[in-house]
Every structure is written in structure tokens, then in C-alpha cells.
Design a protein around this motif. Structure first.
Motif, PDB file in Angstrom:
ATOM      1  N   ALA A 169      34.750  94.626  83.796  1.00 16.11           N
ATOM      2  CA  ALA A 169      33.666  94.973  84.720  1.00 16.11           C
ATOM      3  C   ALA A 169      34.193  95.837  85.865  1.00 16.11           C
ATOM      4  N   ALA A 170      35.412  95.537  86.321  1.00 20.73           N
ATOM      5  CA  ALA A 170      36.026  96.342  87.387  1.00 20.73           C
ATOM      6  C   ALA A 170      36.285  97.764  86.906  1.00 20.73           C
ATOM      7  N   LYS A 171      36.785  97.893  85.700  1.00 16.73           N
ATOM      8  CA  LYS A 171      37.062  99.225  85.157  1.00 16.73           C
ATOM      9  C   LYS A 171      35.776 100.020  84.970  1.00 16.73           C
ATOM     10  N   GLU A 172      34.741  99.347  84.476  1.00 16.15           N
ATOM     11  CA  GLU A 172      33.459 100.026  84.273  1.00 16.15           C
ATOM     12  C   GLU A 172      32.901 100.525  85.609  1.00 16.15           C
ATOM     13  N   ARG A 192      44.785  92.344  90.447  1.00 16.54           N
ATOM     14  CA  ARG A 192      44.958  91.102  91.203  1.00 16.54           C
ATOM     15  C   ARG A 192      43.778  90.173  90.955  1.00 16.54           C
ATOM     16  N   GLU A 193      44.081  88.871  90.885  1.00 16.43           N
ATOM     17  CA  GLU A 193      43.021  87.863  90.821  1.00 16.43           C
ATOM     18  C   GLU A 193      42.573  87.556  92.243  1.00 16.43           C
ATOM     19  N   LEU A 194      41.270  87.670  92.481  1.00 20.49           N
ATOM     20  CA  LEU A 194      40.769  87.390  93.820  1.00 20.49           C
ATOM     21  C   LEU A 194      40.430  85.914  94.001  1.00 20.49           C
ATOM     22  N   ASP A 195      39.695  85.361  93.072  1.00 14.91           N
ATOM     23  CA  ASP A 195      39.367  83.938  93.171  1.00 14.91           C
ATOM     24  C   ASP A 195      38.987  83.369  91.809  1.00 14.91           C
ATOM     25  N   GLU A 196      39.073  82.056  91.737  1.00 15.43           N
ATOM     26  CA  GLU A 196      38.706  81.310  90.542  1.00 15.43           C
ATOM     27  C   GLU A 196      37.693  80.253  90.944  1.00 15.43           C
ATOM     28  N   GLN A 228      24.490  69.231  83.729  1.00 19.49           N
ATOM     29  CA  GLN A 228      24.427  70.680  83.709  1.00 19.49           C
ATOM     30  C   GLN A 228      25.618  71.239  82.936  1.00 19.49           C
ATOM     31  N   LYS A 229      25.572  72.551  82.734  1.00 20.19           N
ATOM     32  CA  LYS A 229      26.666  73.208  82.034  1.00 20.19           C
ATOM     33  C   LYS A 229      27.847  73.422  82.979  1.00 20.19           C
ATOM     34  N   ILE A 230      29.018  73.558  82.381  1.00 14.52           N
ATOM     35  CA  ILE A 230      30.212  73.913  83.145  1.00 14.52           C
ATOM     36  C   ILE A 230      30.167  75.415  83.400  1.00 14.52           C
ATOM     37  N   LYS A 231      30.390  75.810  84.640  1.00 13.02           N
ATOM     38  CA  LYS A 231      30.401  77.229  84.995  1.00 13.02           C
ATOM     39  C   LYS A 231      31.831  77.673  85.290  1.00 13.02           C
ATOM     40  N   VAL A 232      32.251  78.727  84.608  1.00 17.44           N
ATOM     41  CA  VAL A 232      33.582  79.299  84.827  1.00 17.44           C
ATOM     42  C   VAL A 232      33.402  80.745  85.276  1.00 17.44           C
ATOM     43  N   SER A 233      33.915  81.087  86.450  1.00 13.90           N
ATOM     44  CA  SER A 233      33.771  82.463  86.943  1.00 13.90           C
ATOM     45  C   SER A 233      35.071  82.946  87.573  1.00 13.90           C
ATOM     46  N   TYR A 234      35.286  84.254  87.475  1.00 10.76           N
ATOM     47  CA  TYR A 234      36.471  84.891  88.052  1.00 10.76           C
ATOM     48  C   TYR A 234      36.066  86.211  88.696  1.00 10.76           C
ATOM     49  N   ARG A 235      36.817  86.571  89.746  1.00 12.79           N
ATOM     50  CA  ARG A 235      36.676  87.875  90.373  1.00 12.79           C
ATOM     51  C   ARG A 235      38.055  88.540  90.333  1.00 12.79           C
ATOM     52  N   MET A 236      38.115  89.706  89.706  1.00 18.70           N
ATOM     53  CA  MET A 236      39.365  90.438  89.560  1.00 18.70           C
ATOM     54  C   MET A 236      39.289  91.755  90.316  1.00 18.70           C
ATOM     55  N   GLN A 237      40.383  92.128  90.952  1.00 20.41           N
ATOM     56  CA  GLN A 237      40.463  93.415  91.647  1.00 20.41           C
ATOM     57  C   GLN A 237      41.468  94.314  90.947  1.00 20.41           C
ATOM     58  N   ALA A 238      41.097  95.567  90.822  1.00 18.84           N
ATOM     59  CA  ALA A 238      41.973  96.529  90.144  1.00 18.84           C
ATOM     60  C   ALA A 238      41.960  97.867  90.883  1.00 18.84           C
ATOM     61  N   ALA A 239      43.119  98.517  90.889  1.00 16.20           N
ATOM     62  CA  ALA A 239      43.263  99.853  91.486  1.00 16.20           C
ATOM     63  C   ALA A 239      43.587 100.838  90.369  1.00 16.20           C
ATOM     64  N   PHE A 240      42.854 101.957  90.366  1.00 14.46           N
ATOM     65  CA  PHE A 240      43.040 102.972  89.322  1.00 14.46           C
ATOM     66  C   PHE A 240      43.361 104.330  89.980  1.00 14.46           C
TER      67      PHE A 240
END
Length: 243
Positions: A169-172, A192-196, A228-240
Motif C-alpha cells: 500500500a505504501a509503494k502504491e 520501517r514498521e511504524l506500529d502494530e 468479535q473477530k480478531i483484528k490484525v493491523s500494521y502501518r509500514m513506512q517506506a522511502a523511495f
């Protein structure tokens, strides 16, 4: 004369070296054209590992006279057999605690009697199995049964996939932002991983009438388990690099 020539050569060499050093410094300090973006991804999964807390307690069939006690080992055998009959492995049931309480009808006429209690953790892959298991244990011996926690057997695989999706998603995002100013995206420079964020719901087992559950295994209603369902989310940062 030789001294003058030698001195001139040294001065020329020093000046040349200084010029090279300045050129190298300028080249090193030249800024890299780049873009930094963050990508986010999330997935929701239905738990396939449900951990129930079950507490069994001793009791008297003749409560008034405190006679004919049903001991904890009898109740435990019933529970172990019910777990095996449900097709679950022996490891699915484990002891999580041991305790007890004082029981009496009349302090003046009857001394207090200690009744043992035992807590267990039962791992199942669906909530519906619990009713069938508890229906084979004496209902008066079941103190409570509730859901302690939930999880998923493929949690680590889901975490990996969500990280990949967040990076894509970051690359897009970087691609269409750079294209908006008539530029092209180059190689990746940094990731870089921003948060989990993993949300584990705390479900509650809503059954309250244990005696009704134990009347007959065939008459047991579907579980009123709500989770409820288990929610798994990540935010990744990338430099191009920007070409």
C-alpha cells in the motif's frame, strides 16, 4: 634551486588534493531525491482457538444434612471423559487452579465443611462443543464456565501477510504521488514498521442455567457465545528514490 622546485611541487600537490576533497565532499552532500510514505493494512479473522475457564466444585447430594458428598475426583473424571468423547486431545484440558470453600447449613448445629474446587482451561476450536461437554458433568458440580481468551492458530501467518499488504500500500501510494508530478519511482531506500495493533476480543459465555445444560446432551441448545473477530493491523513506512 632544487629546494624551490620541491616546495612548488608540494604546494601544487596539496592544492590538487584539496580540490579533489572538495569535489568529493560536494558529491557526498548532494541530496537524494526521495519520497517517504506510510501504508496501512488490516485483516479480521474468526478465532479458531477458544479457551474456556471451567470451575468444578464438590457438593452434597443431601445438602441439608451434608451427606453423600460428590468429590472433586468424580467430577474431574466426568469432565475428562466428556472431553475425550467430544474428540478432543488430552492436551486440550489442563488444570489452572485449585481451591475450596467452607460450606455449612447452620453454624450452631453443623460445623463448617471444606469443599474442594478445581479450575480448568479447555481449548476448543468452536464454542458449540462446550455445551455438549458440560452436559455430561453433574450440573451441581459446575461452578462456572466462561471464555477466558481467543486466538488463531495461524496468527503469525496473518501478521506476515498484513505487513506485506501494508508495504504494498505504501509503494502504491508513492507511485501515484510521484506520477502526479510527472516523475517515476525508483528503488526503495528504507523500510520501517511504524506500529502494530492486534485486537483480541474478550468474549463472554452467556449461558447461566448450568442445570438445564446438563439435562441431556441431545437437548442442548446452541451456544449463546458472542465474540468479535480478531483484528490484525500494521502501518509500514517506506522511502523511495525519485528518478
Amino acid at each position: 634551486m632544487k629546494k624551490v622546485v620541491l616546495l612548488g611541487a608540494l604546494l601544487f600537490g596539496a592544492a590538487l588534493e584539496s580540490s579533489f576533497a572538495q569535489t568529493a565532499t560536494v558529491q557526498q552532500l548532494a541530496p537524494t531525491r526521495k519520497i517517504e510514505v506510510a501504508g496501512f493494512a488490516e485483516i479480521e479473522v474468526v478465532p479458531d482457538e477458544i479457551y474456556f475457564n471451567i470451575s468444578l466444585k464438590e457438593y452434597f447430594n443431601d445438602e441439608k444434612n451434608q451427606k453423600d458428598k460428590v468429590i472433586i475426583s468424580t467430577l474431574e473424571k466426568q469432565l475428562i471423559k466428556a472431553v475425550a468423547d467430544a474428540g478432543l486431545p488430552k492436551e486440550a484440558l489442563s488444570i489452572s487452579g485449585v481451591g475450596g470453600y467452607q460450606n455449612y447449613v447452620d453454624k450452631k448445629k453443623k460445623p463448617a465443611t471444606f469443599l474442594e474446587a478445581k479450575q480448568y482451561e479447555l481449548k476448543v476450536n468452536s464454542a458449540e462443543k462446550l455445551d455438549g461437554i458440560l452436559s455430561k458433568v453433574e450440573s451441581r458440580g459446575v461452578q462456572y464456565a466462561n471464555v477466558g481468551r481467543v486466538d488463531h492458530s495461524k496468527r503469525e501467518e496473518f501478521k506476515k501477510q498484513v505487513k506485506i499488504d501494508a508495504l504494498k500500500a505504501a509503494k502504491e501510494k508513492a507511485t501515484y504521488l510521484v506520477a502526479a508530478v510527472d516523475q517515476k519511482l525508483g528503488q526503495v531506500l528504507e523500510i520501517r514498521e511504524l506500529d502494530e495493533n492486534i485486537q483480541y476480543p474478550q468474549p463472554m459465555f452467556m449461558k447461566t442455567n448450568m442445570r438445564a445444560m446438563a439435562e441431556s446432551a441431545d437437548a442442548v441448545q446452541d451456544s449463546d457465545l458472542s465474540y468479535q473477530k480478531i483484528k490484525v493491523s500494521y502501518r509500514m513506512q517506506a522511502a523511495f528514490e525519485i528518478k
